[in-house]
Design an enzyme around this catalytic site. Structure first.
Site, PDB file in Angstrom:
ATOM      1  N   HIS A 100      50.515 -71.031-102.226  1.00  0.00           N
ATOM      2  CA  HIS A 100      51.073 -70.563-103.484  1.00  0.00           C
ATOM      3  C   HIS A 100      49.983 -70.265-104.511  1.00  0.00           C
ATOM      4  CE1 HIS A 100      54.174 -69.931-106.405  1.00  0.00           C
ATOM      5  NE2 HIS A 100      53.547 -70.735-107.251  1.00  0.00           N
ATOM      6  N   GLU A 127      54.180 -67.693 -97.424  1.00  0.00           N
ATOM      7  CA  GLU A 127      54.779 -68.661 -98.324  1.00  0.00           C
ATOM      8  C   GLU A 127      56.269 -68.814 -98.043  1.00  0.00           C
ATOM      9  OE1 GLU A 127      54.020 -69.199-103.038  1.00  0.00           O
ATOM     10  OE2 GLU A 127      55.282 -67.581-102.329  1.00  0.00           O
ATOM     11  N   ASN A 186      29.741 -74.719 -75.731  1.00  0.00           N
ATOM     12  CA  ASN A 186      29.184 -75.026 -74.429  1.00  0.00           C
ATOM     13  C   ASN A 186      29.880 -76.224 -73.823  1.00  0.00           C
ATOM     14  OD1 ASN A 186      27.357 -73.255 -73.526  1.00  0.00           O
ATOM     15  ND2 ASN A 186      25.591 -74.248 -74.447  1.00  0.00           N
TER      16      ASN A 186
END
Lengths: 175, 717
Positions: free
Chosen positions: B46, B68, B428
């Site tokens: 918001h 929202e 990795n």
């Protein structure tokens, strides 16, 4: 205590020297200096300060004309001996030997480098039309360093290109 | 009332990125029924929407509005929190970041990705049709509008408490056109019942203007959640106005997020929900790709961001302690200056005391100032939960991330530069380290792989450990690969750590196949180089079948270094204390000259090559004799060398200054510093000096080889 009354009694420094000096100048101003007997000039707006010679700290394996670095109020400033760089005159360090610290601001970076010269002499006001191109067959100063020549009374002053002066060459290892 | 808003944009951006991070970490930890988290995610979204609207980043506002709305449904419990929705929301966070970055750099962004995500959002919301219609209606209305609007503005009673004043809104409206206002005082209670802080009025406004409806809505941006707003265009065609009114009402209903939901919408929502699940399932495969693309795009955008001057948020306690220290410094200063006014030898003792106090103050002040640059390492660790989440989806392996010691503090510059190497190491670990679930179960390990990140202080260093409980590094594969690449001899005997160090050789990859995640161009050699550039080092420990640990050792700060001052000729140099093994006086009996003029010094079992600094740096010095000279044995990259110096001076902390600013990087020198007497001293770069010496030796060998070939040529003639 009347501070204002006291302030009036203090002589203003430089009051006398203002007389006779023409402050309304036209054109650009250049700082001239001596290398051996020759006069050179740089744009005065690039001049950071003029210092007396002090022994710098050596940079390992640097070319001979780079004398080293000094501490200028906490900034590490490299010192270039212009006499050695251009091969003019003798690189002796006397009382009049000075270091002109120049700052050149390009688009991304600004660089501050000190240049050792024999002496500083004057400030010149120059109209851009008075700057004449240097002859192509030059002496030991490369043409890229020269912006032009100006006549000052009966002498000729070489205007140096600060941007080119500030270029640093890579070290080469010598075995 | 015109304020230059652009000055607030940097803080908006900073807050938005913080908000996005908060949303991301919230979403990753989101459990159904966890209202607090949902609320905080919603609040973050918001504020971003509100801020973006204020600064006119419309693309951000539009997109965030969808996010929202979805979050709002979750917040109100109208929607179950499913992992599918969380996925979409995570993707939306990426899009928002993309949009905000694009707005910041005024650059283009990946429109397809945003469009795709917003479509998925709308589908999830189940009101795609309506929102499309309403935007259309806004557009058509905008064009059709000629004369103006009737605006019905019914604020909630608490509007004034949030710092909003309708008067400002109205004066903003008058800037758009001619405004007539009539207040509705129906709701006004009796004077005795009035709460002075409540707002009981509502207004009917008529605005004669030619601007778009969107511009009017924008004015009400800040209050739209706390009022009922109805916009009706004044048109001659009454039927058009009727439909407009209806559509706008629907639109406003979404905007104002009133609780009443139209029944039809709820129905369609249910229908679409099943559809979306299928949709999402098919989309999953593409999701990985999209994030990868987004990552590459993000990295492209970063150089520009790095050029900007960053800012740090500093805890008030740190600032307070700084102020205290400055206060003490001022007291010491006034004491000393008072002492200086009429000084005689009787006061020497007080002077020394004062100077001691000054030293103490300065030291503390320095430490405090350095602490301001220190940030908890969680700033660097924060991105990993998301990374692991994505990697788990992409590789199809089950894994979880455990983070420890995230409050460990680290210098900001180090933090910024350690991020990428850490990402590489974590990738990795996820890609090569952790095995697939089947293999894990077959090997009697828990199904879920664990990657742990741990940070802690050790001496003056910070240690970051990246640990996985995967397959470990197969020593023989690495060894064979190295032999194949010609890095080592097949008969060489190497310790485990020497073998693991081979992983950091350029172009070394043991991955059988190159995957999207790791095993590509950037290798471990880059990781090692980056870490070394920070003055750190990396070590590997591994047990086959049990897992591997990568230990990254970093200095706490880059700005200050503990150094040993040494003298060579007339110059003073500083050797970083961390690289010094020992300092000794050369014993003539232990000097050996081998392979033609190479000087070795026997240090217990090691033979240490001696590097005379004066030769390497081309200096003139009186002490050229190796006998009885002082030797500082230093170590870098596992290689020990002895530096021959004239004299050992003090040990002290030095502040590192760059030579690059006004000059250039110099071989063998990592920087310069200013000593107590104001002179400059160079700081030695030990690895740089070693490679310099190697280069010099190679040159000398080449010259000799040339000389020899000339000799043979002459003989032939």
């Amino acid at each position: 205590m009347n501070i204002q009354a006291m302030a009036q009694d203090i002589p203003v420094e430089g009051e006398q020297s203002i007389e006779g000096v023409d402050f309304i100048t036209s054109g650009d101003q250049y700082l001239t200096f001596l290398l051996a007997e020759e006069q050179y000039a740089v744009d005065i707006l690039c001049v950071e300060e003029i210092r007396s010679w002090e022994r710098p700290t050596k940079i390992p394996n640097a070319p001979s004309y780079i004398k080293g670095v000094i501490n200028m109020r906490g900034i590490i400033v490299p010192i270039v001996d212009l006499r050695l760089k251009f091969g003019i005159g003798e690189a002796s360090y006397l009382e009049t030997t000075v270091v002109i610290v120049l700052t050149y601001q390009s688009e991304e970076t600004s660089r501050t480098i000190g240049f050792v010269v024999d002496a500083v002499s004057d400030v010149l006001n120059v109209e851009s039309v008075d700057i004449k191109p240097a002859p192509a067959f030059g002496g030991c100063v490369g043409p890229q360093y020269i912006d032009g020549l100006i006549n000052s009374e009966h002498k000729v002053v070489t205007i140096l290109n600060v941007a080119h002066l500030q270029k640093v060459e890579k070290h080469r290892l010598h075995s | 009332m015109s304020v230059d808003l652009s000055q607030f944009i940097p803080s908006f951006l900073e807050e938005s990125f913080e908000g996005l991070e908060l949303m991301e970490s919230g979403l990753l930890n989101l459990q159904p029924g966890d209202n607090e988290t949902i609320h905080s995610i919603f609040r973050a979204a918001h504020s971003i929407k509100g801020g973006a609207g204020t600064f006119g980043f419309d693309s951000v506002t539009e997109f965030t509005h969808l996010v929202e709305t979805l979050l709002d449904e979750m917040r109100d419990g109208r929607r179950e929190i499913t992992s599918k929705d969380t996925e979409i929301l995570l993707e939306s966070v990426d899009c928002m970041r993309l949009l905000i970055e694009a707005a910041r750099d005024e650059a283009d962004y990946d429109k397809d990705k945003v469009a795709q995500t917003s479509t998925r959002l709308s589908e999830t919301l189940g009101n795609e049709k309506i929102s499309a219609d309403s935007t259309e209606s806004i557009k058509s209305e905008g064009k059709a509008a000629g004369s103006g609007y009737h605006i019905k503005f019914v604020p909630e009673h608490s509007l004034a408490k949030t710092g909003n004043d309708p008067l400002f809104l109205f004066s903003a409206l008058t800037e758009l056109g001619e405004l007539s206002i009539s207040a509705n005082t129906e709701d006004l209670p009796a004077l005795t019942d009035i709460d002075a802080q409540e707002l009981y009025l509502s207004w009917q406004l008529t605005l004669l203007t030619e601007v778009d409806e969107a511009e009017i809505v924008e004015i009400f941006e800040w209050v739209e959640d706390e009022c009922l707003l109805e916009l009706t265009a004044i048109t001659d065609n009454s039927t058009a106005s009727e439909t407009n009114k209806e559509e706008t009402a629907v639109n406003v209903e979404q905007v104002t997020e009133t609780d009443t939901q139209e029944e039809t919408t709820a129905n369609t929502q249910e229908e679409v929900a099943t559809d979306t699940q299928e949709e999402a399932a098919t989309d999953d495969s593409s999701l990985g790709q999209v994030t990868a693309e987004e990552k590459s795009k993000a990295t492209k955008a970063t150089p520009k961001a790095k050029a900007e001057v960053g800012s740090i948020r500093v805890g008030v306690d740190k600032v307070d302690s700084l102020i205290n220290l400055v206060g003490e410094l001022v007291i010491t200063q006034s004491m000393l200056s008072e002492l200086g006014t009429d000084f005689d030898m009787a006061k020497v003792e007080r002077l020394t005391n004062g100077l001691e106090q000054l030293l103490q103050n300065t030291k503390e002040l320095q430490e405090s100032v350095m602490r301001i640059r220190m940030l908890p390492i969680s700033f660097a660790f924060n991105r990993f939960p998301r990374l692991i989440h994505d990697l788990a989806i992409k590789t199809g392996k089950a894994m979880e991330l455990v983070i420890k010691g995230e409050q460990t503090e680290l210098d900001k510059t180090v933090m910024e530069q350690i991020g990428d190497p850490l990402v590489h190491l974590v990738r990795n670990a996820a890609d090569h380290g952790i095995e697939s679930s089947e293999v894990r179960i077959a090997n009697g390990k828990p199904e879920k792989g664990t990657i742990s990140l741990d940070a802690y202080h050790q001496g003056g260093n910070i240690v970051i450990e990246i640990n996985d409980d995967g397959a470990g590094i197969n020593r023989s594969i690495v060894f064979d690969k190295a032999v194949e690449k010609g890095l080592i001899d097949a008969n060489a005997t190497l310790t485990d750590s020497q073998v693991y160090d081979l992983l950091f050789e350029p172009g070394f990859s043991t991955a059988a196949e190159i995957t999207d995640i790791s095993g590509r161009g950037v290798g471990m050699d880059v990781v090692k180089r980056n870490i070394q550039a920070l003055g750190g080092r990396i070590q590997v420990e591994s047990t086959l079948g049990k897992g591997s640990t990568f230990k990254v050792n970093l200095p706490l700060t880059l700005a200050i270094l503990d150094g040993q001052l040494v003298k060579v000729g007339s110059e003073t140099y500083i050797i970083p204390l961390i690289s010094i093994v020992e300092s000794l006086q050369i014993d003539n009996k232990l000097i050996n000259r081998v392979s033609g003029d190479m000087v070795l010094y026997r240090l217990r079992d090691d033979n240490v090559p001696v590097l005379p600094i004066y030769q390497l740096f081309d200096l003139s010095t009186e002490c050229t004799e190796i006998n009885n000279a002082l030797l500082v044995v230093v170590e870098a990259d596992g290689q020990k060398v002895g530096l021959m110096v004239d004299d050992l001076l003090a040990q002290q902390q030095v502040v590192i200054k760059s030579l690059k600013d006004n000059y250039q990087q110099v071989a063998g020198i990592s920087g310069a510093t200013i000593l107590g007497d104001g002179s400059v001293a160079m700081i030695l770069d030990i690895p740089g000096m070693i490679s310099m010496a190697l280069e010099k030796a190679q040159q000398a060998q080449l010259v000799r080889a040339d000389g020899n070939s000339n000799v043979t040529a002459e003989v032939c003639l």
